[in-house]
Design a protein around this motif. Structure first.
Motif, mmCIF file in Angstrom:
data_model
loop_
_atom_site.group_PDB
_atom_site.id
_atom_site.type_symbol
_atom_site.label_atom_id
_atom_site.label_comp_id
_atom_site.label_asym_id
_atom_site.label_seq_id
_atom_site.Cartn_x
_atom_site.Cartn_y
_atom_site.Cartn_z
ATOM 1 N N THR A 1 -0.656 4.956 33.268
ATOM 2 C CA THR A 1 -0.270 5.522 31.974
ATOM 3 C C THR A 1 -0.073 7.031 32.031
ATOM 4 O O THR A 1 0.372 7.632 31.046
ATOM 5 C CB THR A 1 -1.335 5.212 30.910
ATOM 6 O OG1 THR A 1 -2.551 5.921 31.222
ATOM 7 C CG2 THR A 1 -1.626 3.724 30.852
ATOM 8 N N PRO B 1 4.939 8.095 33.540
ATOM 9 C CA PRO B 1 4.079 6.924 33.762
ATOM 10 C C PRO B 1 4.826 5.796 34.488
ATOM 11 O O PRO B 1 6.034 5.645 34.318
ATOM 12 C CB PRO B 1 3.697 6.491 32.344
ATOM 13 C CG PRO B 1 3.983 7.670 31.470
ATOM 14 C CD PRO B 1 5.131 8.379 32.106
ATOM 15 N N PRO C 1 4.281 1.853 34.770
ATOM 16 C CA PRO C 1 3.541 0.630 34.459
ATOM 17 C C PRO C 1 3.309 -0.221 35.702
ATOM 18 O O PRO C 1 4.212 -0.412 36.521
ATOM 19 C CB PRO C 1 4.457 -0.076 33.458
ATOM 20 C CG PRO C 1 5.237 1.030 32.824
ATOM 21 C CD PRO C 1 5.460 2.041 33.911
#
Length: 369
Positions: free
Chosen positions: A96, A151, A153
């Protein structure tokens, strides 16, 4: 403190894992057959433990730092398909968060940063999440670079690769990483420690599900009937290109071919292949734990910058227990058996299968053709 903490339980589970790992190379179909490989097995256990603890116990993804996992010169980081030309460093990350990565390219002939997933704590990656190559970056006059990443994921770890034409003289890439957001509080409590120790144990078990590698049997010791197929020593498998879906921390940009050797004192392997157009390639001698020696121990590998080609563009490499006279000769450092590996980075095509001849050392070529 009363009772047994979760960290204590997990630590004892880790000790149980360590106690049983040597069965993988002492017993069963993959048992090694010489004292040097037995000793290497114990070194491998402790090397793998060190990498696992760097990855799971001591890492702080909100306070990131790259840590060497393989180098041409650290004996405690010889594992996992290493070679004498490359520096690898890892950094666990928070998917994140956004990170700033910077450094200097040094004398690298190829470098990259790859983000990998982690299906569950301690499980090896099975997918490449993202990759940034040296050709994706801009550089200052002195070779410095910087870029943002994330970020991302599903990303769990970043792994850098830095290949050198001559690790004995060339400057490695320098890496720095920082997180943009404020770091999280440091939590080293029993629960966090227990989770890290269990992930480390799982990582160890996965490594020793792979090693030691087998070396097959020599063709002169094999008797087959009909279409029976036998795994043979002193040969290579078909080269293949790594995909985004993979197992472990394979290089997305690489094609590989793996083989093995079983050699008497007076024997040699003559390995010939035709390198495709590519950024970098090398050939390396491993023990059965996918580990080689340090770059300054002996010549246990040869790469595309160092190799002297034949007149037709092919490259012949001579492998023996002691280094012979050929310009591309490499040594097994007197190991009688072990494994061999080719890797080709950013190749225009997957190369043909390398050709191998077993000869008497006295009959091995001493010059290119």
């Amino acid at each position: 403190m009363t009772g047994t903490s979760e960290a204590t339980t997990a630590f004892r589970e880790l000790l149980d894992t360590l106690r049983d790992l040597d069965r993988t190379f002492l017993e069963g179909d993959r048992a090694v057959t010489d004292d040097r490989h037995v000793a290497d097995g114990y070194r491998q256990i402790l090397t793998t433990l060190g990498v696992a603890l760097d990855t799971y116990l001591f890492a702080e993804p909100s306070r990131p730092r790259f840590v060497d996992t393989n180098t041409p010169f650290r004996r405690d980081r010889r594992w996992g398909g290493d070679n004498t030309d490359c520096y690898y460093a890892l950094c666990p990350v928070d998917p994140t968060r956004r990170y700033r990565i910077s450094g200097n390219r040094g004398d690298s002939v190829y470098f990259s940063v790859t983000a990998y997933n982690e299906p569950e704590p301690g499980a090896w990656s099975d997918r490449v999440v993202a990759i940034v190559r040296d050709t994706d970056l801009e550089y200052d006059a002195d070779g410095s670079f910087s870029f943002d990443l994330g970020p991302l994921p599903d990303a769990a770890v970043l792994l850098t690769r830095d290949y050198q034409a001559d690790p004995l003289t060339d400057r490695r890439v320098t890496w720095e990483i920082e997180a943009y957001d404020e770091p999280e509080p440091i939590r080293h409590g029993a629960d966090e420690t227990a989770s890290a120790l269990r992930a480390s144990a799982a990582w160890l078990r996965t490594m020793f599900a792979i090693v030691p590698l087998t070396v097959g049997v020599r063709s002169d010791d094999v008797h087959t009937i009909g279409h029976e197929i036998t795994q043979r020593a002193n040969d290579f498998g078909d080269p293949y290109q790594v995909g985004d879906a993979n197992f472990g921390w394979s290089a997305r940009d690489a094609a590989y071919s793996f083989g093995s050797f079983v050699l008497e004192d007076d024997e040699a392997l003559v390995v010939t292949h035709r390198p495709p157009a590519c950024r970098f390639w090398n050939f390396v001698v491993w023990n059965q734990f996918m580990a080689t020696h340090n770059a300054d121990d002996d010549r246990c590998s040869v790469n595309g910058t160092q190799a002297v080609a034949n007149s037709d563009g092919s490259v012949t490499i001579v492998v023996a227990r002691g280094r012979l006279e050929h310009p591309n000769a490499v040594s097994t450092v007197d190991y009688p058996r072990g494994n061999l590996a080719f890797r080709w980075f950013l190749a225009d095509e997957v190369p043909a299968r390398p050709e191998v001849r077993l000869v008497r050392a006295a009959d091995a070529p001493t010059t290119t053709s």
